[in-house]
Design an enzyme around this catalytic site. Structure first.
Site, PDB file in Angstrom:
ATOM      1  CD  GLU A   1     -20.689 -18.520 -10.995  1.00 16.95           C
ATOM      2  OE1 GLU A   1     -20.333 -17.623 -11.789  1.00 16.95           O
ATOM      3  OE2 GLU A   1     -20.298 -19.690 -11.079  1.00 16.95           O
TER       4      GLU A   1
ATOM      5  CG  ASP B   1     -13.194 -20.316 -10.725  1.00 20.80           C
ATOM      6  OD1 ASP B   1     -13.108 -19.415  -9.872  1.00 20.80           O
ATOM      7  OD2 ASP B   1     -13.037 -20.106 -11.946  1.00 20.80           O
TER       8      ASP B   1
ATOM      9  NE  ARG C   1     -11.173 -24.876 -27.611  1.00 22.27           N
ATOM     10  CZ  ARG C   1     -12.378 -24.836 -28.164  1.00 22.27           C
ATOM     11  NH1 ARG C   1     -12.570 -25.370 -29.338  1.00 22.27           N
ATOM     12  NH2 ARG C   1     -13.395 -24.246 -27.546  1.00 22.27           N
ATOM     13  CB  ILE C   2     -10.192 -26.036 -20.841  1.00 25.37           C
ATOM     14  CG1 ILE C   2     -10.463 -24.715 -21.572  1.00 25.37           C
ATOM     15  CG2 ILE C   2      -9.716 -25.777 -19.418  1.00 25.37           C
ATOM     16  CD1 ILE C   2     -11.564 -23.856 -20.961  1.00 25.37           C
TER      17      ILE C   2
ATOM     18  CB  SER D   1     -16.737 -26.156 -16.584  1.00 23.85           C
ATOM     19  OG  SER D   1     -16.926 -27.307 -15.804  1.00 23.85           O
ATOM     20  NE  ARG D   2     -20.716 -21.011 -17.895  1.00 23.65           N
ATOM     21  CZ  ARG D   2     -19.538 -20.476 -18.172  1.00 23.65           C
ATOM     22  NH1 ARG D   2     -18.500 -20.724 -17.392  1.00 23.65           N
ATOM     23  NH2 ARG D   2     -19.373 -19.673 -19.215  1.00 23.65           N
TER      24      ARG D   2
ATOM     25  CG  HIS E   1     -16.920 -17.835 -12.907  1.00 24.30           C
ATOM     26  ND1 HIS E   1     -18.172 -18.161 -13.353  1.00 24.30           N
ATOM     27  CD2 HIS E   1     -16.090 -18.175 -13.928  1.00 24.30           C
ATOM     28  CE1 HIS E   1     -18.102 -18.661 -14.574  1.00 24.30           C
ATOM     29  NE2 HIS E   1     -16.844 -18.679 -14.940  1.00 24.30           N
ATOM     30  CB  ILE E   2     -10.871 -15.863 -10.824  1.00 27.01           C
ATOM     31  CG1 ILE E   2     -10.484 -16.996  -9.862  1.00 27.01           C
ATOM     32  CG2 ILE E   2     -11.538 -14.694 -10.097  1.00 27.01           C
ATOM     33  CD1 ILE E   2      -9.218 -16.730  -9.081  1.00 27.01           C
ATOM     34  N   GLY E   3     -11.508 -18.312 -13.466  1.00 22.73           N
ATOM     35  CA  GLY E   3     -10.719 -19.207 -14.330  1.00 22.73           C
ATOM     36  C   GLY E   3      -9.876 -18.481 -15.363  1.00 22.73           C
ATOM     37  CB  SER E   4     -10.687 -16.713 -18.362  1.00 21.08           C
ATOM     38  OG  SER E   4     -11.818 -15.918 -18.012  1.00 21.08           O
TER      39      SER E   4
HETATM   40  C1  DGY Z   1     -15.794 -18.608 -19.823  1.00 22.87           C
HETATM   41  O1  DGY Z   1     -15.097 -17.986 -20.637  1.00 22.87           O
HETATM   42  O2  DGY Z   1     -16.748 -19.314 -20.166  1.00 22.87           O
HETATM   43  C2  DGY Z   1     -15.445 -18.442 -18.388  1.00 22.87           C
HETATM   44  O3  DGY Z   1     -16.014 -19.400 -17.581  1.00 22.87           O
HETATM   45  C3  DGY Z   1     -15.928 -17.087 -17.940  1.00 22.87           C
HETATM   46  O4  DGY Z   1     -17.325 -17.082 -17.993  1.00 22.87           O
END
Ligand code: DGY
Length: 323
Positions: free
Chosen positions: A266, A261, A155-156, A236-237, A285-288
């Site tokens: 981390e 990110d 989806r992303i 993502s990770r 790690h600020i994606g969301s």
């Molecule tokens: C998620 O929602 O998986 C983001 O990467 C925050 O961890």
């Protein structure tokens, strides 16, 4: 009637906390940034629900959680859940899909633009008084009309492909477990093997979930396939990429730049060589991480945990635990 106990390990907006407390007794331990395994075993003993983000849930912990019915993640990723152990102990696991797609997609575009046009490096140059000339030393790489390779068209990935195709006239290539004809039609995206994608893309984006199969899916041999002008992006990770190999690829100029990110560890180690490279964008790690999206994620996770402890079926059970 006695309310079910829910252990909360992540700070929540007041409104979300109020919603949970209408239905549950809250055990709030969100003040500490982390808890040791021993502390967690004690805290979990009475809880029927657990609301958290990124806390490792494995057999060792579940053995001490005899009342636990549900673990609710405030994240879409759920690699912190050992779903095999949770199945064995009859514990439901939920996550927060959909609500963060556009926010993460916005950030990925920001990473692509920042790396290609060197905005962070050149911002620093100007602020440090180093703007003496306006020649090719300030040149970057075009984003528009370039080729974006998306590894993992979920989806992303789709939200990113939409922005890239219609906002920047980019050509979209993708790899995925399954081919997606609707994505191919909507974004004129073309399916490729991973090797073809790596060879043909100007921007290589990893957007896959972290599983045993995807751990270190990008290694040294993959960087050697990329264009010397390629920009590598991961939001993502961190564990999807062999970070040592990424560092080597950047040092050996196998690729042009990277925009990250996420990291293998981390918060990232302050001695990590990535932090000293001018051609690497490093975000925490600020994606969301926008106020609205984080609120929506917290509320979704709260609804899931309340459902799980009150005998209803939560809406967002992770795929591996759906019956
Ligand atoms: C998620 O929602 O998986 C983001 O990467 C925050 O961890």
């Amino acid at each position: 009637m006695k309310k079910p106990k829910v252990l909360i390990l992540k700070k929540l907006p007041k409104e979300v906390e109020c919603y949970i407390s209408e239905h549950c007794e809250i055990m709030d331990h969100s003040d500490a940034e982390t808890h040791s395994p021993e502390q967690l075993k004690l805290l979990i003993a009475d809880a029927e629900g657990l609301l958290q983000s990124g806390v490792r849930i494995d057999e060792e912990l579940l053995k001490h959680a005899s009342h636990l019915k549900i673990v609710s993640n405030i994240s879409v990723g759920y690699n912190n859940l050992d779903t095999t152990a949770m199945k064995k102990y009859g514990v439901i696991g939920t996550h927060t899909p959909d609500v963060l797609d556009d926010t993460v997609a916005d950030l990925v575009l920001a990473l692509m633009l920042a790396a290609a046009r060197r905005t962070v490096e050149l911002d620093n140059l100007v602020k440090q008084g180093g703007w003496e000339k306006s020649d090719e030393s300030l040149f970057g790489i075009d984003v528009h009309h370039a080729t974006l390779g998306v590894i993992g068209m979920g989806r992303i990935g789709e939200a990113i492909a939409k922005r890239a195709r219609f906002g920047f006239d980019m050509n979209i290539l993708y790899t995925n477990r399954n081919r997606k004809p609707e994505v191919e039609e909507k974004f004129e995206a073309q399916f490729r093997t991973q090797e073809q994608l790596l060879r043909e893309s100007d921007f290589v984006l990893v957007m896959a979930p972290l599983t045993a199969e995807t751990h270190h899916m990008i290694r040294k041999e993959h960087f050697t396939l990329m264009k010397k002008t390629a920009i590598f992006i991961n939001a993502s990770r961190g564990q999807l990429v062999d970070e040592k190999a990424l560092i080597e690829a950047l040092e050996e100029r196998l690729i042009y730049a990277a925009a990250l990110d996420v990291y293998e560890q981390e918060p990232v180690d302050t001695n990590n060589p990535l932090l000293t490279m001018k051609n690497v964008i490093t975000l925490p790690h600020i994606g969301s991480a926008t106020a609205k999206t984080r609120f929506d994620m917290a509320m979704m996770a709260a609804r899931n945990v309340v459902a799980g402890v009150t005998g209803q079926v939560p809406l967002n059970i992770v795929p591996e635990l759906k019956s």
